[in-house]
Design an enzyme around this catalytic site. Structure first.
Site, PDB file in Angstrom:
ATOM      1  N   GLU A  85      45.721  57.442  38.750  1.00  0.00           N
ATOM      2  CA  GLU A  85      46.193  56.370  37.789  1.00  0.00           C
ATOM      3  C   GLU A  85      45.572  55.044  37.950  1.00  0.00           C
ATOM      4  O   GLU A  85      45.674  54.128  36.852  1.00  0.00           O
ATOM      5  CB  GLU A  85      47.523  56.540  37.321  1.00  0.00           C
TER       6      GLU A  85
ATOM      7  N   SER B 270      54.623  35.617  27.619  1.00  0.00           N
ATOM      8  CA  SER B 270      55.625  34.734  26.291  1.00  0.00           C
ATOM      9  C   SER B 270      54.611  34.507  25.070  1.00  0.00           C
ATOM     10  O   SER B 270      55.597  34.550  24.003  1.00  0.00           O
ATOM     11  CB  SER B 270      56.214  33.511  27.028  1.00  0.00           C
ATOM     12  N   SER B 271      53.521  34.341  25.058  1.00  0.00           N
ATOM     13  CA  SER B 271      52.906  34.064  23.736  1.00  0.00           C
ATOM     14  C   SER B 271      52.770  35.343  22.804  1.00  0.00           C
ATOM     15  O   SER B 271      53.131  35.182  21.682  1.00  0.00           O
ATOM     16  CB  SER B 271      51.580  33.487  24.069  1.00  0.00           C
TER      17      SER B 271
ATOM     18  N   CYS C 257      50.847  62.340  44.403  1.00  0.00           N
ATOM     19  CA  CYS C 257      51.476  61.672  45.646  1.00  0.00           C
ATOM     20  C   CYS C 257      52.797  62.357  46.037  1.00  0.00           C
ATOM     21  O   CYS C 257      52.613  63.502  46.153  1.00  0.00           O
ATOM     22  CB  CYS C 257      51.514  60.419  45.665  1.00  0.00           C
TER      23      CYS C 257
ATOM     24  N   SER D 266      56.343  29.916  27.931  1.00  0.00           N
ATOM     25  CA  SER D 266      55.779  29.216  29.034  1.00  0.00           C
ATOM     26  C   SER D 266      54.528  28.693  28.728  1.00  0.00           C
ATOM     27  O   SER D 266      53.867  27.990  29.488  1.00  0.00           O
ATOM     28  CB  SER D 266      56.019  30.162  30.184  1.00  0.00           C
TER      29      SER D 266
ATOM     30  N   HIS E 245      46.164  58.640  44.089  1.00  0.00           N
ATOM     31  CA  HIS E 245      46.628  58.022  42.973  1.00  0.00           C
ATOM     32  C   HIS E 245      45.416  57.966  41.720  1.00  0.00           C
ATOM     33  O   HIS E 245      44.599  57.048  41.630  1.00  0.00           O
ATOM     34  CB  HIS E 245      47.222  56.559  42.901  1.00  0.00           C
TER      35      HIS E 245
END
Length: 516
Positions: free
Chosen positions: A171, A229-230, A82, A224, A169
């Site tokens: 990706e 977060s785990s 791009c 949370s 793009h």
């Protein structure tokens, strides 16, 4: 010695880290560097190839980010994506201007020269576009490789230098041939051998945590119940053991049954010190009357930290705060190596943190995407119901209740959201959908309920189902109409205050997954 590395020059685009992840998926080491990196610094990385990222600005704009000219003449293979294509062409004598029309989303592509970069790519395919500028004219030193209806040089290469570029793009997952193009560049142009493994991410992450935390200090982790977060907690626990304390803040913005799930799951599975803080009244009082989504995020971020500061005083040697921040959170908040990324929205755990934080941050997942985090979770042995749980935003239901947040509006949305999840689980759709949730809209609509007109106090619930691998791009799910009908009927019949249900069919981009 550094492994052979493909270096991404980050010009501030939304997908710089996604490019790096695609490289890692091909078992090639990758790093992201600022656009003004020197040739000497690139040698220190054991560079084998370069990729130029996109950017939210134009190459002809004042102060547009540029690489050093000697990088283009270094002899390393270069793939411009791009803005990266436009920059390389501009610096090598081509003309870049605003296109006659913009191209966003899926776009038909015609390959005119497969060459090495486009080898094994169909002559007629589709790609994901996101641009307003185009390479208007190629110099005599370039060869066109592909085009679209609005972009005459959608892919090109230099005749004598190993410089390649694509306007689209490759990706993102919505470019079907993107993986092939990236593999062609890595293996057939750069000569990569593919010796980088996912296990390196876990190993390096554990070592980095141990170096940062040391041997005596403790880490408190904002838990949370979600996968981010785990996994962050599991990774940190693997690194420092019982010096981790997890804190769950019940802010009144959680899904139905969230508090009970967190307490039972994490005390049983992780066997760690988990502390639950009841802060419902505190959060809802601060959010009273606030409709602006950015302000909601700022308030929640500040209250989140204040609660942690208060709770941390009870934990001896608590010096570090761990968060499950992911790269999409970082990049959407306007942070990037190049410092040029557009600010899409503030995430409560990125940029919304007060200067007087009082802790040093530990964010072991900051450079990863959701699917990578899940692979790390599996590598660490976390149970499937945690690893594959649908994402939930840090600010919780506050950013799914559009407009002011009240206890009543939270009740309505929480009940509707529970029905959505129950129905997609029962229909076998839960694992087919990347993220599913309801949004409560700040409008009343006319309806007929019990042979009477309904309007006042009657709300609209929007249902949002998306499919995505990396959550940087996403499409709406073409779900069974019968499932949508059951969800709609149950919400209208069972949730007092709702008389209309709609289905969101927006993709990302141009929309985001969350509404706020």
């Amino acid at each position: 010695m550094q492994p052979a590395t493909v270096v991404i020059l980050d010009f501030g685009g939304q997908y710089a880290q996604l490019i790096a992840r695609r490289v890692r998926e091909n078992h090639v080491h990758s790093v992201i560097v600022p656009p003004d990196v020197t040739v000497e610094q690139l040698r220190e990385h054991n560079t084998i190839g370069l990729i130029f990222s996109g950017s939210p600005v134009s190459v002809y704009a004042q102060n547009a980010p540029r690489c050093r000219p000697e990088v283009l003449h270094s002899g390393w293979p270069i793939l411009g994506i791009c803005y990266g294509l436009q920059l390389a062409c501009d610096m090598l004598g081509c003309e870049v201007k605003a296109g006659a029309s913009r191209e966003f989303g899926r776009t038909p592509l015609e390959v005119v020269d497969q060459d090495v970069l486009l080898a094994n790519v169909p002559l007629q395919t589709s790609v994901w576009m996101s641009h307003g500028d185009i390479v208007k004219e190629l110099s005599a030193d370039f060869v066109p490789l592909a085009r679209t209806a609005n972009c005459p040089y959608a892919a090109a290469k230099h005749k004598t230098k190993p410089v390649y570029g694509v306007q689209f793009h490759p990706e993102v997952t919505h470019t079907p041939c993107g993986g092939q193009i990236i593999r062609n560049f890595l293996y057939d142009i750069c000569g990569c051998t593919g010796d980088w493994q996912v296990g390196n991410v876990v190993k390096d992450g554990i070592e980095a945590i141990r170096r940062k935390v040391g041997e005596t200090d403790r880490v408190i982790c904002g838990l949370s119940g979600g996968v981010d977060s785990s996994v962050a907690a599991a990774l940190i626990h693997e690194a420092i053991g019982d010096r981790l304390t997890c804190i769950f803040v019940d802010n009144g913005l959680m899904r139905s049954g969230e508090v009970d799930m967190v307490e039972s799951t994490f005390r049983k599975h992780f066997k760690i010190d988990l502390r639950v803080v009841d802060a419902v009244d505190r959060f809802l009082e601060r959010l009273d009357g606030i409709a602006d989504p950015q302000e909601k995020r700022r308030i929640i971020g500040h209250e989140f930290i204040d609660v942690f500061q208060s709770e941390a005083k009870k934990i001896k040697h608590a010096r570090f705060l761990a968060q499950g921040t992911l790269y999409p959170d970082v990049i959407e908040s306007g942070h990037s190596v190049g410092g040029q990324a557009a600010n899409i929205k503030i995430h409560h755990n990125v940029g919304g943190l007060p200067a007087e934080l009082g802790f040093e941050l530990v964010e072991p997942l900051r450079d990863l995407f959701k699917d990578e985090v899940r692979r790390v979770g599996e590598h660490l042995g976390l149970p499937e119901e945690i690893v594959w749980r649908h994402p939930f935003p840090g600010p919780g239901l506050a950013v799914r209740v559009i407009g002011p947040v009240t206890r009543e509006r939270l009740r309505v949305l929480r009940a509707a959201d529970a029905i959505i999840i129950e129905e997609i689980r029962a229909a076998g759709w839960y694992n087919k959908i990347a993220q599913a949730f309801g949004v409560l809209l700040p409008v009343s609509t006319v309806g007929v309920m019990g042979d009477e007109r309904s309007y006042a106090g009657q709300h609209v619930v929007a249902v949002r189902f998306v499919e995505s691998t990396d959550f940087m791009t996403a499409d709406w799910v073409h779900v069974d109409y019968e499932l949508l009908a059951r969800i709609s009927n149950r919400i209208i019949n069972e949730v007092k205050g709702v008389n209309r249900v709609v289905y969101d069919i927006s993709s990302k981009p141009p929309a985001t997954i969350e509404w706020e």
